[in-house]
Design an enzyme around this catalytic site. Structure first.
Site, PDB file in Angstrom:
ATOM      1  N   ASP A  16       1.719   4.616   9.468  1.00  0.00           N
ATOM      2  CA  ASP A  16       1.163   3.913   8.318  1.00  0.00           C
ATOM      3  C   ASP A  16       2.243   3.890   7.232  1.00  0.00           C
ATOM      4  O   ASP A  16       2.685   4.952   6.774  1.00  0.00           O
ATOM      5  CB  ASP A  16      -0.072   4.687   7.844  1.00  0.00           C
ATOM      6  N   ILE A  17       2.653   2.717   6.824  1.00  0.00           N
ATOM      7  CA  ILE A  17       3.798   2.601   5.903  1.00  0.00           C
ATOM      8  C   ILE A  17       3.514   3.215   4.535  1.00  0.00           C
ATOM      9  O   ILE A  17       4.447   3.612   3.830  1.00  0.00           O
ATOM     10  CB  ILE A  17       4.239   1.116   5.787  1.00  0.00           C
ATOM     11  N   ASN A  30       1.231 -12.149   0.107  1.00  0.00           N
ATOM     12  CA  ASN A  30       1.075 -13.610   0.105  1.00  0.00           C
ATOM     13  C   ASN A  30       1.663 -14.134  -1.215  1.00  0.00           C
ATOM     14  O   ASN A  30       1.981 -13.350  -2.108  1.00  0.00           O
ATOM     15  CB  ASN A  30      -0.383 -14.021   0.295  1.00  0.00           C
ATOM     16  N   GLY A  38      -4.849  -6.378   5.518  1.00  0.00           N
ATOM     17  CA  GLY A  38      -3.728  -5.821   6.271  1.00  0.00           C
ATOM     18  C   GLY A  38      -2.921  -4.796   5.503  1.00  0.00           C
ATOM     19  O   GLY A  38      -3.454  -3.988   4.733  1.00  0.00           O
ATOM     20  N   ASP A  40      -0.861  -5.253   3.075  1.00  0.00           N
ATOM     21  CA  ASP A  40      -0.913  -5.552   1.637  1.00  0.00           C
ATOM     22  C   ASP A  40      -2.081  -4.790   0.987  1.00  0.00           C
ATOM     23  O   ASP A  40      -1.910  -4.096  -0.038  1.00  0.00           O
ATOM     24  CB  ASP A  40      -1.093  -7.074   1.489  1.00  0.00           C
ATOM     25  N   SER A 127       4.304 -10.744   9.040  1.00  0.00           N
ATOM     26  CA  SER A 127       3.704 -11.981   9.600  1.00  0.00           C
ATOM     27  C   SER A 127       2.979 -11.815  10.937  1.00  0.00           C
ATOM     28  O   SER A 127       2.380 -12.785  11.415  1.00  0.00           O
ATOM     29  CB  SER A 127       4.746 -13.112   9.767  1.00  0.00           C
ATOM     30  N   TYR A 131      -1.082 -13.489   9.578  1.00  0.00           N
ATOM     31  CA  TYR A 131      -0.300 -14.726   9.635  1.00  0.00           C
ATOM     32  C   TYR A 131       0.025 -15.186  11.058  1.00  0.00           C
ATOM     33  O   TYR A 131       0.584 -16.268  11.241  1.00  0.00           O
ATOM     34  CB  TYR A 131       0.973 -14.602   8.792  1.00  0.00           C
TER      35      TYR A 131
END
Ligand code: AR6
Length: 181
Positions: A16-17, A30, A38, A40, A127, A131
């Site tokens: 997990d970042i 976005n 997600g 973000d 993406s 996306y």
């Protein structure tokens, strides 16, 4: 196996970042920069309102962040000092410039980080979630862009990490990094 490009370590981890202790993590945002789903959503939830406040100021200045470009904010409550927000392409089948835009998203994030003299940065797989960019193509563009950057631009990076959320994504990145780095 860990790989080097010049003096820079290329690392890849499943995780997990939002937990990464690096100078900057990159957000797959976005163009509105107001948060989303997600990665973000996860970054804004973990980082708190400071990040959104800074994003709002940026948008008040520039209107919207075009796909392939990048901006930087503080890291709020995250372990990372900064968040670099970039926008990847929405996948429409591959003939609407998606590979070049994805390449730019990585390259411009690294360029902005080097302007701030960052030594470590962590990327998600931009993406390839909402996306819809196919992971098998995206990982080649991602790793290629990072490698091109390190070979062509002045920078201070000691480590570049790819943080892959699923084991499937991790295995794709592992395969590409072992093959082309
Ligand atoms: N840590 C690391 N990777 C993650 C995490 C996490 N915490 N959460 C998800 N991923 P996505 P996109 C992975 O959809 O495709 C947002 O709404 C996920 O499994 O986050 O660029 C934005 O606001 C996938 O592999 O980003 C935009 O509207 C990767 O991160 C839109 O989604 C990217 O998936 C951007 O879509």
């Amino acid at each position: 196996m860990l790989k080097m490009v010049g003096n820079t370590l290329i690392n890849y981890i499943q995780g997990d970042i939002t937990s990464e202790k690096v100078d900057a993590i990159v957000n797959a945002a976005n163009s509105g920069l107001m948060g989303g789903g997600g990665v973000d959503g996860a970054i804004h939830r973990a980082g708190g309102h400071q990040i959104l406040d800074e994003c709002k100021k940026i948008i008040a200045n520039i209107g919207r962040l075009p796909a392939g470009e990048a901006v930087i904010t503080g890291g709020g409550n995250l372990p990372a000092k900064f968040v670099i927000h970039t926008v990847g392409p929405v996948w429409h089948g591959g003939d609407r410039g998606e590979p070049q835009i994805l390449k730019n998203a990585y390259f411009n994030s690294l360029k902005l980080g080097s302007k701030h003299e960052l030594e470590s940065i962590a990327f998600p797989s931009i993406s390839t979630g909402i996306y819809g960019y196919p992971i098998e193509n995206a990982c080649l563009v991602a790793v290629g862009s990072v490698s091109d950057f390190l070979k062509s631009e002045k920078h201070y990076y000691k480590e570049i990490r790819f943080i892959l959320f699923s084991e499937k994504d991790y295995l794709y990145y592992k395969g590409i990094i072992e093959k082309i780095i």
